[in-house]
Structures are given as C-alpha cells and as structure tokens.
Design an enzyme around this catalytic site. Structure first.
Site, PDB file in Angstrom:
ATOM      1  N   THR A   1      34.295  44.549  36.626  1.00 20.93           N
ATOM      2  CA  THR A   1      34.306  42.985  37.539  1.00 20.93           C
ATOM      3  C   THR A   1      34.156  43.280  38.829  1.00 20.93           C
ATOM      4  OG1 THR A   1      35.878  41.472  38.073  1.00 20.93           O
ATOM      5  CG2 THR A   1      36.759  43.592  37.319  1.00 20.93           C
ATOM      6  N   ASP A   2      33.560  42.295  39.638  1.00 21.02           N
ATOM      7  CA  ASP A   2      33.728  42.400  41.180  1.00 21.02           C
ATOM      8  C   ASP A   2      35.232  42.507  41.746  1.00 21.02           C
ATOM      9  OD1 ASP A   2      34.303  39.727  40.594  1.00 21.02           O
ATOM     10  OD2 ASP A   2      32.633  38.834  41.974  1.00 21.02           O
ATOM     11  N   GLU A   3      35.783  41.964  40.937  1.00 13.76           N
ATOM     12  CA  GLU A   3      37.319  42.115  41.374  1.00 13.76           C
ATOM     13  C   GLU A   3      38.013  43.418  41.819  1.00 13.76           C
ATOM     14  OE1 GLU A   3      39.802  39.169  39.327  1.00 13.76           O
ATOM     15  OE2 GLU A   3      38.103  38.277  38.528  1.00 13.76           O
TER      16      GLU A   3
ATOM     17  N   TYR B   1      45.208  42.922  36.721  1.00 13.36           N
ATOM     18  CA  TYR B   1      44.079  43.075  36.122  1.00 13.36           C
ATOM     19  C   TYR B   1      42.867  43.687  36.883  1.00 13.36           C
ATOM     20  CZ  TYR B   1      39.308  41.334  35.027  1.00 13.36           C
ATOM     21  OH  TYR B   1      37.828  41.374  34.408  1.00 13.36           O
TER      22      TYR B   1
ATOM     23  N   LYS C   1      41.213  47.427  35.840  1.00 13.83           N
ATOM     24  CA  LYS C   1      39.741  47.537  35.730  1.00 13.83           C
ATOM     25  C   LYS C   1      39.229  48.614  36.585  1.00 13.83           C
ATOM     26  CE  LYS C   1      37.116  45.674  33.643  1.00 13.83           C
ATOM     27  NZ  LYS C   1      36.593  45.902  32.188  1.00 13.83           N
TER      28      LYS C   1
HETATM   29  P1  NAD Z   1      37.841  37.827  26.887  1.00 18.64           P
HETATM   30  O1  NAD Z   1      38.976  38.115  27.318  1.00 18.64           O
HETATM   31  O2  NAD Z   1      37.013  36.563  26.651  1.00 18.64           O
HETATM   32  O3  NAD Z   1      37.370  38.689  25.529  1.00 18.64           O
HETATM   33  C1  NAD Z   1      37.976  40.242  25.637  1.00 18.64           C
HETATM   34  C2  NAD Z   1      37.733  40.677  24.061  1.00 18.64           C
HETATM   35  O4  NAD Z   1      38.219  41.907  24.120  1.00 18.64           O
HETATM   36  C3  NAD Z   1      38.306  39.625  23.159  1.00 18.64           C
HETATM   37  O5  NAD Z   1      37.516  39.300  22.028  1.00 18.64           O
HETATM   38  C4  NAD Z   1      39.669  40.642  22.620  1.00 18.64           C
HETATM   39  O6  NAD Z   1      39.908  40.509  21.287  1.00 18.64           O
HETATM   40  C5  NAD Z   1      39.074  42.056  23.045  1.00 18.64           C
HETATM   41  N1  NAD Z   1      40.387  42.912  22.926  1.00 18.64           N
HETATM   42  C6  NAD Z   1      41.234  42.859  23.820  1.00 18.64           C
HETATM   43  N2  NAD Z   1      41.989  44.084  23.607  1.00 18.64           N
HETATM   44  C7  NAD Z   1      41.505  44.818  22.765  1.00 18.64           C
HETATM   45  C8  NAD Z   1      41.829  46.056  22.272  1.00 18.64           C
HETATM   46  N3  NAD Z   1      42.929  46.862  22.499  1.00 18.64           N
HETATM   47  N4  NAD Z   1      41.069  46.576  21.377  1.00 18.64           N
HETATM   48  C9  NAD Z   1      39.891  45.956  20.987  1.00 18.64           C
HETATM   49  N5  NAD Z   1      39.539  44.880  21.485  1.00 18.64           N
HETATM   50  C10 NAD Z   1      40.202  44.265  22.366  1.00 18.64           C
HETATM   51  O7  NAD Z   1      36.831  38.633  28.060  1.00 18.64           O
HETATM   52  P2  NAD Z   1      35.458  38.406  28.868  1.00 18.64           P
HETATM   53  O8  NAD Z   1      35.561  37.133  29.829  1.00 18.64           O
HETATM   54  O9  NAD Z   1      34.501  38.047  27.603  1.00 18.64           O
HETATM   55  O10 NAD Z   1      35.168  39.668  29.384  1.00 18.64           O
HETATM   56  C11 NAD Z   1      34.640  40.742  28.890  1.00 18.64           C
HETATM   57  C12 NAD Z   1      34.597  41.961  29.959  1.00 18.64           C
HETATM   58  O11 NAD Z   1      33.827  41.649  31.061  1.00 18.64           O
HETATM   59  C13 NAD Z   1      35.808  42.421  30.267  1.00 18.64           C
HETATM   60  O12 NAD Z   1      35.798  43.828  30.329  1.00 18.64           O
HETATM   61  C14 NAD Z   1      36.314  41.903  31.550  1.00 18.64           C
HETATM   62  O13 NAD Z   1      37.066  42.654  32.644  1.00 18.64           O
HETATM   63  C15 NAD Z   1      34.546  41.829  32.031  1.00 18.64           C
HETATM   64  N6  NAD Z   1      34.015  40.662  33.007  1.00 18.64           N
HETATM   65  C16 NAD Z   1      34.562  39.552  32.619  1.00 18.64           C
HETATM   66  C17 NAD Z   1      34.112  38.400  33.765  1.00 18.64           C
HETATM   67  C18 NAD Z   1      34.263  36.956  33.516  1.00 18.64           C
HETATM   68  O14 NAD Z   1      34.054  36.279  34.572  1.00 18.64           O
HETATM   69  N7  NAD Z   1      34.707  36.691  32.194  1.00 18.64           N
HETATM   70  C19 NAD Z   1      33.469  38.833  34.833  1.00 18.64           C
HETATM   71  C20 NAD Z   1      33.122  40.337  35.161  1.00 18.64           C
HETATM   72  C21 NAD Z   1      33.439  41.207  34.404  1.00 18.64           C
HETATM   73  P1  TYD Z   2      39.609  32.186  36.865  1.00 21.13           P
HETATM   74  O1  TYD Z   2      38.741  31.288  35.827  1.00 21.13           O
HETATM   75  O2  TYD Z   2      40.952  32.528  36.242  1.00 21.13           O
HETATM   76  O3  TYD Z   2      38.742  33.489  37.209  1.00 21.13           O
HETATM   77  P2  TYD Z   2      39.262  34.498  38.135  1.00 21.13           P
HETATM   78  O4  TYD Z   2      40.957  34.654  38.635  1.00 21.13           O
HETATM   79  O5  TYD Z   2      39.038  35.861  37.331  1.00 21.13           O
HETATM   80  O6  TYD Z   2      38.373  34.686  39.562  1.00 21.13           O
HETATM   81  O7  TYD Z   2      39.849  31.244  38.148  1.00 21.13           O
HETATM   82  C1  TYD Z   2      38.852  31.158  39.024  1.00 21.13           C
HETATM   83  C2  TYD Z   2      39.365  30.625  40.047  1.00 21.13           C
HETATM   84  O8  TYD Z   2      40.028  29.204  39.835  1.00 21.13           O
HETATM   85  C3  TYD Z   2      40.397  31.157  40.697  1.00 21.13           C
HETATM   86  O9  TYD Z   2      40.253  31.106  42.323  1.00 21.13           O
HETATM   87  C4  TYD Z   2      41.771  30.644  40.398  1.00 21.13           C
HETATM   88  C5  TYD Z   2      41.386  29.084  40.368  1.00 21.13           C
HETATM   89  N1  TYD Z   2      42.059  28.444  39.212  1.00 21.13           N
HETATM   90  C6  TYD Z   2      42.646  27.330  39.389  1.00 21.13           C
HETATM   91  O10 TYD Z   2      42.738  26.809  40.758  1.00 21.13           O
HETATM   92  N2  TYD Z   2      43.566  26.623  38.537  1.00 21.13           N
HETATM   93  C7  TYD Z   2      43.539  27.037  37.293  1.00 21.13           C
HETATM   94  O11 TYD Z   2      44.108  26.476  36.582  1.00 21.13           O
HETATM   95  C8  TYD Z   2      42.894  28.195  37.006  1.00 21.13           C
HETATM   96  C9  TYD Z   2      42.971  28.982  35.444  1.00 21.13           C
HETATM   97  C10 TYD Z   2      42.141  28.827  37.875  1.00 21.13           C
END
Ligand code: NAD
Ligand code: TYD
Length: 379
Positions: free
Chosen positions: A137-139, A185, A189
């Site tokens: 992630t970019d975070e 988080y 990561k």
């Molecule tokens: P998500 O929470 O929707 O899905 C995570 C999946 O991992 C779930 O299906 C869960 O069951 C599985 N999981 C969790 N713990 C596990 C374990 N111990 N063993 C096996 N499986 C397990 O997450 P997402 O949003 O799809 O993110 C996927 C990846 O992309 C993550 O690594 C996240 O850090 C990264 N990412 C997400 C975003 C975003 O905006 N959602 C952005 C950048 C990077």
């Molecule tokens: P989120 O979807 O949790 O992603 P991330 O924290 O990984 O960026 O949140 C996106 C942005 O929205 C973040 O600045 C937090 C804000 N946010 C709210 O203001 N209210 C909410 O209920 C949630 C879930 C997020």
C-alpha cells in the site's frame, strides 16, 4: 519470463484479490490458479461465484501464518508464482487490535516467504522462472502535507484523466520515498515489505513489491469509505465523516489495479518496486458529495436529498492527512495507465452496489451489525 503454470493467489476471497483471481482464471486458462484464503470477516466466496466451477481454479481455506500448511500447499501444488494479497486491511481495526495485524501481515508474509524459499531452493532449477509478488500500500510512505487546501492542477495526466484534475500539494510518493508508517496497519505492511526485500537480498528470491493507492469498486467490504457510505445512504443511516473531511486520498478503480498486477507479474523487473495510483486525488468531503449525488440520482431522489446524513464525527487517531502517488514509473516503463475516468468508475461502482443489495445485506447482517455498533456506536 517463462510461462508459470501454478499460481498461488492469497487473499483471493477479499476485495482486490477476487478481481485478481477472476482476471487470471479467465484470461489464462493454461494456468492453474490456487486461491488461498482463511475467510476472515473480509473474505467472501460469494465474490467469486461466477468462476468457482472453472477447471483451472482451486480454493483452499488456510491461514497464511500457518507455516506447515504453507509448506505443504507450495510443495503439493508445485507453485511457481505467488501473488500475495492476504492481509488485515482496515486502519480502524488496526487501531483497535494491532496484534492481529502483526500476526497476519508480518508473520503470515514471513511464513509464505519461508515456505516458498524452502520449496524453490529444493528444485534443480531453484529460483529460475519463479516469482514472489507482494501487494502493498501507499500508506507505508506515511502522510504528505496538504499545502494546497483548495487544490491545484495535478501535474500528472493519463488518457483517462478526470475533469477533477486536482492535487493538494506539491509532494508525491515515489518508489524511493522513505518509509514512515503511522498506523498499526501501515506499520505491519511496511514490515512485510521489508521482509520480502530481505528475502531477495539475502537468499536471491525473485520478488516484486507494488504499493498502490486506495481502491474502489465492486465487492469491497462495507467498512471502507465508499461502500459504507453507499449502503448508509440507501438505508438512510448517518454518514460518519472523520474530522472535517479534509483528508486527501488517491483513488483507483479496482479492475485497473488488477490489470496492473497482471502486467507487473508478467513483465515487471525482479527486485523492483512499482507505485500504482489513480492520478486521482480527492478530499474526503468532496468524494462524499459525489457519492451522495450519484446514489440520490440513481435512486430517483431529488438532488441534495441525502446531504443531511453527513455527520462530522471524532477524527481517526493519527489520521494521515494526504496520500498522493506518483505512478509514472509504471506508466513509463510498462505502459500502464488507469483505463477509467473517475466519473465513470464511481457511476459503475454505485450502480453495482445498488444492483447487488443481496450481496451487501448478506454481509451486513449478523456479526457485522454487532461489530459496526461496537465500532461506531449509534452514529
Ligand atoms: P480485504 O480485507 O478485502 O481482503 C483480505 C483477504 O485476506 C480476505 O479475503 C481475508 O479473508 C484474507 N485473509 C486475512 N487474513 C488471512 C490469513 N491469516 N490467512 C489467509 N487469508 C487471510 O483486503 P483488500 O482491500 O482486498 O486488500 C488486499 C491487499 O491489497 C492487502 O494486502 C492490502 O494491504 C493491499 N492494498 C489494499 C488497498 C485498498 O484500497 N483496499 C490499497 C493498496 C493495497
Ligand atoms: P478507508 O476507506 O478506511 O481507507 P484508508 O484509511 O485506508 O485510506 O478511509 C478512506 C478515508 O475516509 C480516510 O481518510 C478515512 C475516511 N473515512 C471517514 O471519514 N469515515 C468513515 O466512516 C470511513 C470508513 C473512512
């Protein structure tokens, strides 16, 4: 790179993972795709209903932190490529329960690396034709300043640049930006990213890491901003805006992320890092207004009908102010760009959630209701 046949995708029942699994299963019938997921609250096999019977697809329920099982899976399925997405992914949960994040994101990634290393080093060809691709992630880069609160013209363009073409500062995350994570988080990561690079530097494992900005689109668990707000508008529940809604995120349509993963998996350079972003910065409050407007229009409500649901609540602890990704390396070196304008992407997304209310209702009943109450009280 030679064709890889047995590809392990972890976290494939989650949001991004399900799009990656679908893309690989349908696009590469010659590959065997093994989706390994522990089906935590965020994992949902309903996300993959349309491909679950495909011949080249296998699902395994397992915990990535279980080293013995990882060893067995990697060996039994003769895995030659790993795309690792499984993780705990929600910042608010990490604030409440950092240990689960360390266990899954750090120990889980390490177990998978170790299992792959032992298996690949036991083969005559060792690491040849193998790849461990870690999705991050970019975070991990920390937070940027908001030096242009009203927004300035973004310096980045793509063929799908949106009308809202704003940047909220002059600084952007590049691949060499120093890691500076703030939340449990992002700290977990960051740690997993370091382990992946350490396995390359120490053991010679072919690895790639990508750091992506906020994704949106179908099948996202409704604790994240966009699906949560779409669902709350539909149910006429309050929309909890953290702080003043001034925080900035860069948003990318999930299928564009899956396409980038496909491209990097096949043509990315080993040991490299690629940033993936939407070239698409938004202030939370502005994106929230777009969501409200779109949901109201599609539900046939008068304009402004759901504005009253906006509820400013206590800010998230340590809330990162701005994330903004410079993904021009990927654009320049591999030719990847987002394919969708944000306006198109958000319309598609809102429509999908409104058309798939059963999917939403299934996961927002039972345990989730309880969790949501604990998390947000009666907001
Ligand atoms: P998500 O929470 O929707 O899905 C995570 C999946 O991992 C779930 O299906 C869960 O069951 C599985 N999981 C969790 N713990 C596990 C374990 N111990 N063993 C096996 N499986 C397990 O997450 P997402 O949003 O799809 O993110 C996927 C990846 O992309 C993550 O690594 C996240 O850090 C990264 N990412 C997400 C975003 C975003 O905006 N959602 C952005 C950048 C990077
Ligand atoms: P989120 O979807 O949790 O992603 P991330 O924290 O990984 O960026 O949140 C996106 C942005 O929205 C973040 O600045 C937090 C804000 N946010 C709210 O203001 N209210 C909410 O209920 C949630 C879930 C997020």
């Amino acid at each position: 790179m030679s064709k890889r046949r047995n590809i392990l995708i972890t976290g494939g029942a989650g949001f991004i993972g399900s799009h990656v699994v679908r893309l690989f299963v349908t696009k590469y019938p010659e590959y065997h795709i093994i989706n390994l997921d522990n089906l935590t609250y965020a994992g949902n096999l309903a996300n993959l209903k349309d491909i679950e019977d495909c011949e080249n697809y296998t699902f395994i329920k397992a915990d990535i932190a279980d080293l013995e099982t990882m060893r067995r899976v990697v060996r039994d399925y003769k895995i030659d490529g790993i795309i690792h997405l499984a993780a705990e992914s929600h910042v608010d949960r990490s604030i409440k329960d950092p240990f689960t994040f360390a266990r899954t994101n750090v120990m889980g990634t390490l177990s998978l690396l170790q299992a792959a290393r032992e298996y690949w080093e036991s083969l005559p060809e060792r690491y040849e034709g193998k790849l461990f691709y870690h999705i991050s992630t970019d975070e991990v880069y920390g937070a940027l300043e908001l030096t242009a609160p009203e927004g300035i013209e973004s310096p980045f363009t793509t063929s799908a640049s949106s009308e809202h073409h704003q940047a909220y500062g002059e600084d952007f995350f590049v691949e060499t930006t120093k890691y500076n994570p703030h939340s449990p988080y992002s700290a977990s990561k960051a740690s997993s990213d370091h382990f992946v690079r350490a396995y390359h530097d120490t053991y010679g494992m072919p690895t790639v890491v990508t750091n992506c900005s906020n994704n949106y689109g179908p099948y996202q668990f409704p604790e994240k901003l966009i699906p949560l707000f779409i669902n709350n508008i539909r149910k006429r529940k309050p929309l909890p805006v953290y702080g003043k809604g001034e925080n900035v995120r860069d948003w990318l349509y999930v299928e564009d992320h899956a396409r980038a993963i496909d491209m990097i998996f096949h043509t990315g350079k080993v040991a490299e890092t690629y940033n993936i972003g939407g070239f698409n910065e938004w202030k939370n409050i502005d994106i929230i207004r777009v969501i409200i407007k779109t949901v109201d229009r599609l539900l046939g409500n008068p304009e402004g009908y759901s504005d009253e649901l906006i509820t400013f609540v206590t800010d998230r602890a340590g809330h990162d102010l701005r994330y903004a990704i410079d993904s021009r390396k990927l654009q320049r070196e591999l030719g990847w760009e987002p394919s969708l304008q944000f306006e198109e992407g958000i319309e598609k997304t809102v429509r999908w959630y409104l058309d798939n209310q059963e999917w939403m209702d299934n996961i927002t009943s039972g345990n989730y209701e309880k969790y949501y109450e604990e998390m947000y009280g009666n907001r």
